[in-house]
Design a protein around this motif. Structure first.
Motif, PDB file in Angstrom:
ATOM      1  N   PRO A 138      45.780 -13.010  33.512  1.00  0.00           N
ATOM      2  CA  PRO A 138      46.613 -12.135  32.674  1.00  0.00           C
ATOM      3  C   PRO A 138      45.777 -11.428  31.613  1.00  0.00           C
ATOM      4  N   ASP A 139      44.971 -10.469  32.062  1.00  0.00           N
ATOM      5  CA  ASP A 139      44.029  -9.757  31.187  1.00  0.00           C
ATOM      6  C   ASP A 139      44.297  -8.259  31.318  1.00  0.00           C
ATOM      7  N   LEU A 140      45.046  -7.710  30.384  1.00  0.00           N
ATOM      8  CA  LEU A 140      45.425  -6.299  30.451  1.00  0.00           C
ATOM      9  C   LEU A 140      44.209  -5.389  30.358  1.00  0.00           C
ATOM     10  N   GLU A 141      43.236  -5.741  29.511  1.00  0.00           N
ATOM     11  CA  GLU A 141      42.059  -4.885  29.344  1.00  0.00           C
ATOM     12  C   GLU A 141      41.263  -4.803  30.645  1.00  0.00           C
ATOM     13  N   LEU A 142      41.207  -5.907  31.392  1.00  0.00           N
ATOM     14  CA  LEU A 142      40.501  -5.900  32.673  1.00  0.00           C
ATOM     15  C   LEU A 142      41.205  -4.987  33.669  1.00  0.00           C
ATOM     16  N   TRP A 143      42.516  -4.995  33.651  1.00  0.00           N
ATOM     17  CA  TRP A 143      43.314  -4.118  34.531  1.00  0.00           C
ATOM     18  C   TRP A 143      43.083  -2.654  34.168  1.00  0.00           C
ATOM     19  N   HIS A 162      51.946  -4.175  39.976  1.00  0.00           N
ATOM     20  CA  HIS A 162      52.117  -5.460  39.298  1.00  0.00           C
ATOM     21  C   HIS A 162      52.486  -6.501  40.345  1.00  0.00           C
ATOM     22  N   ARG A 163      51.596  -7.504  40.535  1.00  0.00           N
ATOM     23  CA  ARG A 163      51.846  -8.525  41.557  1.00  0.00           C
ATOM     24  C   ARG A 163      51.872  -9.932  40.977  1.00  0.00           C
ATOM     25  N   GLY A 164      52.023 -10.022  39.636  1.00  0.00           N
ATOM     26  CA  GLY A 164      52.084 -11.323  38.995  1.00  0.00           C
ATOM     27  C   GLY A 164      50.702 -11.876  38.712  1.00  0.00           C
ATOM     28  N   PHE A 165      50.670 -12.989  37.950  1.00  0.00           N
ATOM     29  CA  PHE A 165      49.416 -13.540  37.449  1.00  0.00           C
ATOM     30  C   PHE A 165      49.303 -15.019  37.788  1.00  0.00           C
ATOM     31  N   ILE A 183      54.602  -4.011  30.997  1.00  0.00           N
ATOM     32  CA  ILE A 183      55.316  -3.161  30.043  1.00  0.00           C
ATOM     33  C   ILE A 183      54.339  -2.557  29.040  1.00  0.00           C
ATOM     34  N   GLU A 184      53.373  -3.358  28.590  1.00  0.00           N
ATOM     35  CA  GLU A 184      52.355  -2.831  27.675  1.00  0.00           C
ATOM     36  C   GLU A 184      51.453  -1.818  28.381  1.00  0.00           C
ATOM     37  N   LEU A 185      51.155  -2.062  29.669  1.00  0.00           N
ATOM     38  CA  LEU A 185      50.388  -1.068  30.433  1.00  0.00           C
ATOM     39  C   LEU A 185      51.135   0.252  30.473  1.00  0.00           C
ATOM     40  N   ARG A 186      52.441   0.228  30.685  1.00  0.00           N
ATOM     41  CA  ARG A 186      53.244   1.441  30.702  1.00  0.00           C
ATOM     42  C   ARG A 186      53.209   2.134  29.344  1.00  0.00           C
ATOM     43  N   ARG A 187      53.236   1.350  28.265  1.00  0.00           N
ATOM     44  CA  ARG A 187      53.169   1.950  26.929  1.00  0.00           C
ATOM     45  C   ARG A 187      51.819   2.620  26.695  1.00  0.00           C
ATOM     46  N   ARG A 188      50.753   1.962  27.155  1.00  0.00           N
ATOM     47  CA  ARG A 188      49.404   2.489  26.919  1.00  0.00           C
ATOM     48  C   ARG A 188      49.091   3.667  27.828  1.00  0.00           C
ATOM     49  N   LEU A 189      49.589   3.629  29.057  1.00  0.00           N
ATOM     50  CA  LEU A 189      49.291   4.672  30.048  1.00  0.00           C
ATOM     51  C   LEU A 189      50.605   5.194  30.630  1.00  0.00           C
ATOM     52  N   PRO A 190      51.369   5.950  29.853  1.00  0.00           N
ATOM     53  CA  PRO A 190      52.721   6.342  30.287  1.00  0.00           C
ATOM     54  C   PRO A 190      52.739   7.242  31.515  1.00  0.00           C
ATOM     55  N   GLN A 191      51.652   7.957  31.805  1.00  0.00           N
ATOM     56  CA  GLN A 191      51.628   8.843  32.972  1.00  0.00           C
ATOM     57  C   GLN A 191      51.331   8.101  34.264  1.00  0.00           C
ATOM     58  N   LEU A 192      50.882   6.866  34.166  1.00  0.00           N
ATOM     59  CA  LEU A 192      50.434   6.115  35.338  1.00  0.00           C
ATOM     60  C   LEU A 192      51.624   5.590  36.127  1.00  0.00           C
ATOM     61  N   PRO A 193      51.770   5.934  37.421  1.00  0.00           N
ATOM     62  CA  PRO A 193      52.833   5.328  38.234  1.00  0.00           C
ATOM     63  C   PRO A 193      52.664   3.807  38.284  1.00  0.00           C
TER      64      PRO A 193
END
Length: 350
Positions: A138-143, A162-165, A183-193
């Motif tokens: 569960p490492d958002l920065e790595l993703w 998103h396939r779980g951790f 959800i945080e990924l969506r906030r940081r990168l809103p254009q990303l599908p």
């Protein structure tokens, strides 16, 4: 990543709302049979793994490049677009030569910056849609870093899955969703599908439907779901795959949520949320003022900062009240653990 392009043109035959197919392409017959039944259910984007290195050697590890001809036949006979996973430079060369329509990068590869850079270099100069699964940890920065390597190589048709951790205690799930991270990924990168893979999160076919509904309720752009013409006989991940008919029936029950940002009732409720959040922050600030006063008193009296007995009583009292307030006890416990950590820090650093 402000200049991402759609994964497919608006007039393309497929939309990335649903990417479906077996965990593995096992035989040409199984691959075609699954694809034909999925096409009959109305699906337009077919997925199948060709290279399947397992956690431990000895199991079925995929048919490799031989399956590319099967995917080409799927495309010609059904009209579906086709997708598969890549993990090495050689995989990239093979799928580019075969004209595969979309590729994804798996969790193990996404968590390895060396492997991601190799793939980014191999894909540079090719306008191919690429989806990146979250790393197992569960490492958002790595993703985000995995996506950035592709973006820096010039790729603009990117998306995330998103396939779980992997966690020590997954509970009912094979890979717990930990929804806060995507959800945080969506906030940081809103254009990303952002798509969800309920098959790998749940690990069981009976969990796929509820997870799919949760993902769409949370605003995910689509789903990646495993389906097999004979799920119980699948050579890999048989427990989590649906039949094409089961998947078709499930999708017909799903509700794709619109954003709803312009709806007046929703805007009014969000305004109330904002005011409540402001009040919550003010209360936390007042609590920390009292914490600092207590810290000063402890210093004068020669008392230790950390008093575990008092902390245990606090947790027990608040978690006991949780249910009566409509709150989950685990949430209250985790929240108060964070509050306590900050309180200790404030007393130590004064």
């Amino acid at each position: 990543m402000n200049d991402l392009h759609p994964l497919f043109p608006a007039d393309a035959a497929a939309h990335p709302r649903f990417i479906v197919g077996p965990c593995s392409a096992e035989t040409e017959e199984q691959t075609l049979a699954t694809a034909r039944r999925l096409a009959a259910e109305g699906f337009t984007l077919f997925r199948a793994g060709l290279w399947k290195p397992r956690t431990r050697p000895g199991g079925f590890e995929g048919v490799g490049a031989a399956g590319l001809a099967w995917l080409d036949r799927v495309r010609r006979e059904t009209g579906m677009l086709v997708a598969t996973e890549v993990a090495t430079r050689d995989h990239v060369r093979a799928v580019l030569d075969a004209g595969i329509d979309l590729v994804w990068i798996g969790a193990r590869t996404a968590g390895d910056p060396f492997a991601m850079q190799e793939l980014a270099d191999a894909l540079a100069g090719h306008d191919l849609p690429v989806l990146v699964k979250n790393p197992a940890s569960p490492d958002l920065e790595l993703w985000i870093g995995a996506l950035q390597r592709l973006y820096n190589a010039g790729l603009r048709r990117l998306g995330a899955i998103h396939r779980g951790f992997a966690t020590l205690d997954g509970g009912a799930y094979r890979n717990p969703p930990l929804w806060a991270l995507p959800i945080e990924l969506r906030r940081r990168l809103p254009q990303l599908p952002l798509l969800c893979d309920p098959s790998h999160i749940g690990g069981r076919r009976d969990l796929v439907a509820s997870l799919a509904r949760q993902a769409l309720d949370l605003g995910f752009d689509g789903l990646v779901v495993e389906a097999h013409c004979a799920p119980d006989e699948a050579w890999s991940d048989s427990a989590q795959q649906l039949s094409p008919a089961e998947l078709g029936a499930l999708v017909r029950t799903l509700v794709v949520r619109c954003d709803g940002t312009g709806a007046a009732p929703l805007a009014a409720l969000r305004e109330r949320i904002d005011r409540t959040d402001d009040e919550l922050l003010a209360l936390l600030a007042r609590r920390m003022e009292i914490v600092r006063e207590i810290g000063e008193m402890k210093r004068r009296e020669g008392l230790p900062v950390l008093q575990t007995g008092r902390y245990g009583e606090l947790l027990d009292r608040l978690t006991a009240r949780a249910a009566g307030l409509g709150l989950h006890a685990d949430f209250v416990r985790r929240f108060m653990q964070l509050v306590h950590e900050e309180a200790v820090r404030q007393q130590i650093e004064r």
